[in-house]
Design a protein around this motif. Structure first.
Motif, PDB file in Angstrom:
ATOM      1  N   GLN A  12     -22.746 -24.704   4.582  1.00 60.34           N
ATOM      2  CA  GLN A  12     -22.580 -25.796   3.619  1.00 60.34           C
ATOM      3  C   GLN A  12     -23.520 -25.630   2.429  1.00 60.34           C
ATOM      4  N   MET A  13     -24.731 -25.172   2.695  1.00 56.20           N
ATOM      5  CA  MET A  13     -25.691 -24.959   1.611  1.00 56.20           C
ATOM      6  C   MET A  13     -25.192 -23.879   0.650  1.00 56.20           C
ATOM      7  N   ILE A  14     -24.718 -22.768   1.206  1.00 57.40           N
ATOM      8  CA  ILE A  14     -24.222 -21.669   0.370  1.00 57.40           C
ATOM      9  C   ILE A  14     -23.040 -22.117  -0.470  1.00 57.40           C
ATOM     10  N   ARG A  15     -22.110 -22.819   0.172  1.00 52.14           N
ATOM     11  CA  ARG A  15     -20.915 -23.294  -0.553  1.00 52.14           C
ATOM     12  C   ARG A  15     -21.302 -24.325  -1.619  1.00 52.14           C
ATOM     13  N   GLY A  16     -22.282 -25.171  -1.310  1.00 54.32           N
ATOM     14  CA  GLY A  16     -22.711 -26.168  -2.281  1.00 54.32           C
ATOM     15  C   GLY A  16     -23.245 -25.534  -3.551  1.00 54.32           C
ATOM     16  N   TYR A  17     -24.064 -24.501  -3.402  1.00 56.94           N
ATOM     17  CA  TYR A  17     -24.562 -23.786  -4.580  1.00 56.94           C
ATOM     18  C   TYR A  17     -23.423 -23.077  -5.297  1.00 56.94           C
ATOM     19  N   ALA A  18     -22.524 -22.428  -4.539  1.00 54.60           N
ATOM     20  CA  ALA A  18     -21.415 -21.685  -5.146  1.00 54.60           C
ATOM     21  C   ALA A  18     -20.509 -22.598  -5.956  1.00 54.60           C
ATOM     22  N   ASP A  19     -20.319 -23.827  -5.502  1.00 52.00           N
ATOM     23  CA  ASP A  19     -19.429 -24.763  -6.195  1.00 52.00           C
ATOM     24  C   ASP A  19     -19.914 -25.097  -7.605  1.00 52.00           C
ATOM     25  N   ILE A  20     -21.207 -24.937  -7.841  1.00 57.75           N
ATOM     26  CA  ILE A  20     -21.732 -25.197  -9.190  1.00 57.75           C
ATOM     27  C   ILE A  20     -22.159 -23.902  -9.875  1.00 57.75           C
ATOM     28  N   GLY A  21     -21.667 -22.775  -9.340  1.00 58.31           N
ATOM     29  CA  GLY A  21     -21.905 -21.483  -9.967  1.00 58.31           C
ATOM     30  C   GLY A  21     -23.292 -20.916  -9.775  1.00 58.31           C
ATOM     31  N   LEU A  22     -23.961 -21.317  -8.704  1.00 56.79           N
ATOM     32  CA  LEU A  22     -25.323 -20.863  -8.453  1.00 56.79           C
ATOM     33  C   LEU A  22     -25.441 -20.232  -7.065  1.00 56.79           C
ATOM     34  N   THR A  23     -26.564 -19.603  -6.836  1.00 57.88           N
ATOM     35  CA  THR A  23     -26.942 -19.161  -5.499  1.00 57.88           C
ATOM     36  C   THR A  23     -28.269 -19.814  -5.153  1.00 57.88           C
ATOM     37  N   MET A  24     -28.626 -19.803  -3.890  1.00 59.99           N
ATOM     38  CA  MET A  24     -29.868 -20.445  -3.461  1.00 59.99           C
ATOM     39  C   MET A  24     -31.070 -19.794  -4.151  1.00 59.99           C
ATOM     40  N   PRO A  25     -32.006 -20.599  -4.669  1.00 63.36           N
ATOM     41  CA  PRO A  25     -33.206 -20.033  -5.280  1.00 63.36           C
ATOM     42  C   PRO A  25     -33.932 -19.095  -4.314  1.00 63.36           C
ATOM     43  N   THR A  26     -34.508 -18.039  -4.868  1.00 66.74           N
ATOM     44  CA  THR A  26     -35.150 -17.001  -4.058  1.00 66.74           C
ATOM     45  C   THR A  26     -36.189 -17.576  -3.107  1.00 66.74           C
ATOM     46  N   GLU A  27     -36.994 -18.520  -3.588  1.00 65.75           N
ATOM     47  CA  GLU A  27     -38.068 -19.064  -2.761  1.00 65.75           C
ATOM     48  C   GLU A  27     -37.522 -19.773  -1.527  1.00 65.75           C
ATOM     49  N   TYR A  28     -36.434 -20.527  -1.703  1.00 65.13           N
ATOM     50  CA  TYR A  28     -35.867 -21.250  -0.573  1.00 65.13           C
ATOM     51  C   TYR A  28     -35.166 -20.286   0.386  1.00 65.13           C
ATOM     52  N   ALA A  29     -34.533 -19.254  -0.165  1.00 66.00           N
ATOM     53  CA  ALA A  29     -33.910 -18.247   0.691  1.00 66.00           C
ATOM     54  C   ALA A  29     -34.961 -17.574   1.559  1.00 66.00           C
TER      55      ALA A  29
END
Length: 226
Positions: A12-29
């Motif tokens: 869900q987190m990955i899809r949430g970022y993808a839906d707004i054209g982003l990927t998870m910030p490096t620090e959180y990953a």
């Protein structure tokens, strides 16, 4: 039976970022994948292989910056004398040795799956999206996408490449993965989770973890804890 509520899973987190054209910030990953590898290290120290690591089986608590493994229905002690299932682990995260029919596999299959998850966090999409086993076999033998190498920090690429070694014996263990330099930012940095809360406990290793890590514990702990 009461179950602990988890607001999100990693899918869900990955899809949430993808839906707004982003990927998870490096620090959180880094924060979440570190906890994924640490949890696997504890499981492996107990003699257990999860055998189904994928984003849907990683529960995420964004307000606390916490990640937990779930769904242990496929977990097994690989040395318990019982035959090891060949058709195990979701296809997109299935290690090459499973795809090519090896039954005498090791906990390194979890490390491959974890590497696929980390790559997915970077790319915002599944790394090896084979629609059949045959296509998946073909995909995993190719080089990593150039895009991943270009957009991810070099220290992260170093870990991902190691975890995705086609030869299982060359993959790092879970605790060796935690010791990679990409996680030094957690050991010595000042990362805050989105609500400006401090990081969750990351270095409170218990006796089982310390014993399994061995001399590696000196690399896992921040210097001020040694």
């Amino acid at each position: 039976m009461g179950m602990e509520y988890a607001p999100n899973n990693m899918h869900q987190m990955i899809r949430g970022y993808a839906d707004i054209g982003l990927t998870m910030p490096t620090e959180y990953a880094k924060l979440y994948t570190y906890q994924m590898f640490r949890a696997l290290g504890y499981m492996h120290a107990l003699g257990l292989c999860h055998r189904d690591i994928k984003p849907r089986n990683l529960l995420v608590y964004p307000n606390w910056g916490v990640l937990k493994l779930c769904d242990f229905g496929s977990a097994k002690n690989l040395n318990d004398g019982r035959p090891n299932a060949l058709y195990i682990c979701s296809r997109h995260y299935r290690a090459p040795e499973l795809l090519f029919g090896t039954r005498n596999y090791t906990v390194a299959v979890d490390i491959w799956s974890a590497g696929c998850v980390y790559a997915e966090l970077i790319l915002g999409r599944i790394l090896y999206p084979g629609k059949t086993v045959a296509e998946q076999r073909n995909l995993v033998t190719r080089q990593l996408p150039k895009e991943l190498i270009e957009i991810a920090p070099p220290d992260v690429v170093e870990l991902v490449i190691s975890t995705l070694s086609l030869k299982a014996s060359l993959r790092p263990s879970a605790f060796e993965s935690c010791a990679y330099r990409c996680y030094d930012q957690l050991r010595y940095g000042d990362i805050l989770i989105p609500n400006d809360q401090p990081l969750p406990p990351l270095f409170n290793f218990n006796h089982t973890e310390v014993k399994a890590a061995g001399i590696l514990i000196k690399e896992l702990l921040p210097r001020q804890l040694l």
